[in-house]
Motif scaffolding. Structure first.
Motif, short mmCIF file in Angstrom:
data_model
loop_
_atom_site.label_atom_id
_atom_site.label_comp_id
_atom_site.label_asym_id
_atom_site.label_seq_id
_atom_site.Cartn_x
_atom_site.Cartn_y
_atom_site.Cartn_z
N GLU B 33 0.83 -1.20 0.00
CA GLU B 33 0.00 0.00 0.00
C GLU B 33 0.87 1.26 0.00
O GLU B 33 0.58 2.22 -0.71
N ILE B 36 2.21 1.70 -3.53
CA ILE B 36 1.17 2.07 -4.48
C ILE B 36 0.79 3.54 -4.32
O ILE B 36 0.59 4.25 -5.30
N ARG B 37 0.71 4.00 -3.09
CA ARG B 37 0.29 5.39 -2.87
C ARG B 37 1.29 6.39 -3.45
O ARG B 37 0.97 7.55 -3.63
N GLN B 39 2.45 6.19 -6.39
CA GLN B 39 2.42 6.10 -7.84
C GLN B 39 1.13 6.66 -8.41
O GLN B 39 0.07 6.57 -7.79
N ALA B 44 0.95 2.57 -11.25
CA ALA B 44 0.41 1.58 -10.31
C ALA B 44 -0.13 0.37 -11.08
O ALA B 44 0.01 -0.77 -10.64
N TYR B 47 2.75 -1.82 -11.97
CA TYR B 47 3.36 -2.40 -10.78
C TYR B 47 2.53 -3.58 -10.25
O TYR B 47 3.06 -4.58 -9.79
N VAL B 48 1.23 -3.45 -10.35
CA VAL B 48 0.33 -4.43 -9.72
C VAL B 48 -0.16 -5.51 -10.69
O VAL B 48 -0.62 -6.56 -10.26
N LEU B 247 -8.15 -1.60 -7.48
CA LEU B 247 -7.38 -0.89 -6.46
C LEU B 247 -8.02 0.48 -6.25
O LEU B 247 -8.32 1.17 -7.21
N TYR B 249 -7.37 3.98 -4.02
CA TYR B 249 -6.49 4.68 -3.07
C TYR B 249 -6.34 6.14 -3.48
O TYR B 249 -6.74 6.54 -4.57
N SER B 251 -3.41 8.83 -4.10
CA SER B 251 -1.97 8.91 -4.26
C SER B 251 -1.42 10.07 -3.44
O SER B 251 -2.16 10.95 -3.02
#
Lengths: 198, 302
Positions: B33, B36-37, B39, B44, B47-48, B247, B249, B251
């Motif tokens: 987490e 990810i935050r 990016q 992201a 990456y994921v 996802l 979130y 950033s």
């Protein structure tokens, strides 16, 4: 009858298969406990440092801002910074002016000496209007020249404990007087830091 | 860790097995987490993406071990299924974008050291680079597990349920985790006496939620076939499936990010074998598709 014979024929293989399946299950249950990367780093984009310096009526100008480095590092990463980088420096100006400009940005960690971090332009002076569009290192601007001394000073400060206050300053000259009101030089510093996450 | 283990033992065997296999994901979640935050949405995603592929493939696995479904009668079975997808080297890197829009190769969550975009004004100077984060999981195989209950049969039809609710345990840094799956299978061989194989068709839906941050949903339609040779069962199948990882979130740049990532596995062929040892069943299979994965399990039932 046929299937009983087949079972007798296959029994040793079936027992082997049973052991194999159990081994697969056991090994599956142990995977995962040791596969988190040790010493993995997250690249943290720190809050940009923006210095907006108002120019006076003289053709020479000077301005400073002070930034608490502690305030641009998120709480999760305090004391976990292992390396820093300056991935971009930007210079732009605000206001209308018909002459040329030349300047130097400097950085001073705590009570240390100021160190040059950026010259704009690289040599001499250029028309003020060049910087009406932001000039950026990442954009490969020919109107900026990074200075290793100041870069190293700032990156070293990022590793200090506790994080020191940093003074950013800009000094420069304009080519033509009188200088109109409401001229600004804006210098932006974009930092990235590698922080431990484990 | 101590609190986590205590909790696991309190919850019993099903949670133990599930959590043991998920330990990597849970330990890594907070780190995951954090990274990810940092990016934007585009980076992201890259990456994921391997997680979307792997979880999708794992979650849609373990649907069938036997296509022989009784026409009627009460049958109950509890399976503990472990799934594992192979991690390919192509899942360790992706092309990220620096703030100026230039592409550079860096690590995915399953990669090693992050890559860098050199600054064009001084490409040899590492102090001016823009870097991607390091990978946080180093593994060649990615496991998952699920308890699965099968209840039947009416008109050759059975229901399948997967469910693991784990409440948030703040002292152990565990978010709320929920695994839910439901499916149905129907015997096809009951309509075709001449076919020497047992055949069934089915549909399954799965979802896996970790906190409010990550949700993976998937469904699968499958045709299964099997042949019992005394206690040995040979089985296989073809499956069409979809999975989506979402996802959500904010950033560090203040951007509200909501990303949907499609799993790369869409069609799979399954080949496997199992043993019927009274109430004990053991099985394992290999799955071939965009990702290669393996399933193994142990079941209790009749």
């Amino acid at each position: 009858m046929v299937s009983k014979r087949l079972v007798n024929l296959c029994r040793p293989r079936i027992e082997t298969l049973s052991v194999g399946l159990a081994a697969v299950l056991l090994s599956l249950s142990t995977i995962g406990s040791s596969c988190v990367n040790e010493n993995a780093h997250v690249s943290v984009n720190l809050s940009p440092i923006v210095g907006r310096y108002k120019l006076g009526t003289n053709p020479t100008f000077f301005g400073t801002i002070t930034v608490k480095l502690d305030s641009i590092v998120a709480r999760d990463y305090k004391n976990k910074i292992r390396q820093g980088r300056i991935y971009d420096l930007k210079v732009r100006v605000e206001g209308e002016y018909g002459g040329e400009v030349a300047g130097i940005a400097a950085v001073q960690a705590g009570n240390g000496d100021p160190k040059q971090i950026l010259r704009f332009p690289r040599t001499g002076s250029v028309n003020w209007s060049v910087y009406r569009q932001p000039q950026s290192l990442l954009g490969n601007s020919i109107y900026l020249l990074p200075q290793p001394e100041g870069i190293n000073e700032l990156l070293s400060a990022l590793l200090a404990k506790p994080l020191p206050d940093i003074t950013f300053s800009v000094v420069g000259t304009l080519s033509i007087a009188p200088v109109p009101d409401n001229l600004y030089v804006v210098v932006e510093v974009y930092l990235q830091a590698d922080a431990e996450i484990n | 860790m101590k609190e986590r283990l205590q909790y696991v033992f309190v919850r019993g065997g099903v949670a133990l097995f599930t959590l043991a296999l998920l330990a990597t994901g849970i330990r890594a979640e907070s780190n995951f987490e954090k990274i990810i935050r940092q990016q934007n949405a585009e980076n992201a995603k890259g990456y994921v993406q391997p997680i979307a592929d792997i979880f999708g493939a794992n979650m849609n696995a373990g649907f069938s071990r036997n296509a022989k479904l009784p026409a009627s009668g009460f049958n109950f079975r509890l399976d503990i299924i472990g799934m594992a997808a192979l991690v390919g080297s192509d899942q360790e890197t992706y092309m990220a974008t620096d703030p100026w829009g230039r592409k550079f190769q860096t690590a995915t969550i399953l990669g090693k050291k992050g890559g860098a975009s050199p600054n064009p004004i001084d490409p040899a100077n590492p102090a001016l680079e823009y870097r991607g984060s390091d990978g946080i999981i180093n593994t060649s195989i990615f496991p998952f597990a699920a308890p699965q209950v099968t209840i039947g049969h009416i008109y050759g039809t059975e229901a399948i349920i997967r469910y693991v609710p784990i409440p948030e345990i703040s002292s152990a840094n565990l978010p709320k985790i929920t695994l839910f799956g439901a499916g149905v299978r129907h015997s096809l061989s009951q309509y075709f006496d001449a076919i020497p194989l047992d055949m069934a068709g089915g549909f399954m839906y799965n979802s896996f939620t970790v906190g409010e941050f990550i949700t993976i949903k998937g469904w699968a339609i499958a045709a299964h076939a099997s042949k019992e040779l005394s206690i040995l069962v040979l089985y296989g199948g073809i499956q069409y499936e979809k999975s989506t990882l979402t996802l959500t979130y904010k950033s560090t740049g203040g951007e509200d990010v909501n990303i949907d990532l499609e799993g790369s596995n869409v069609v799979r062929a399954t080949l496997g074998a199992g043993l019927n040892l009274g109430i004990l069943k053991i099985f394992a299979d290999a799955n071939f598709g965009a990702l290669t994965s393996f399933t193994a399990g142990i079941g209790f039932g009749f």
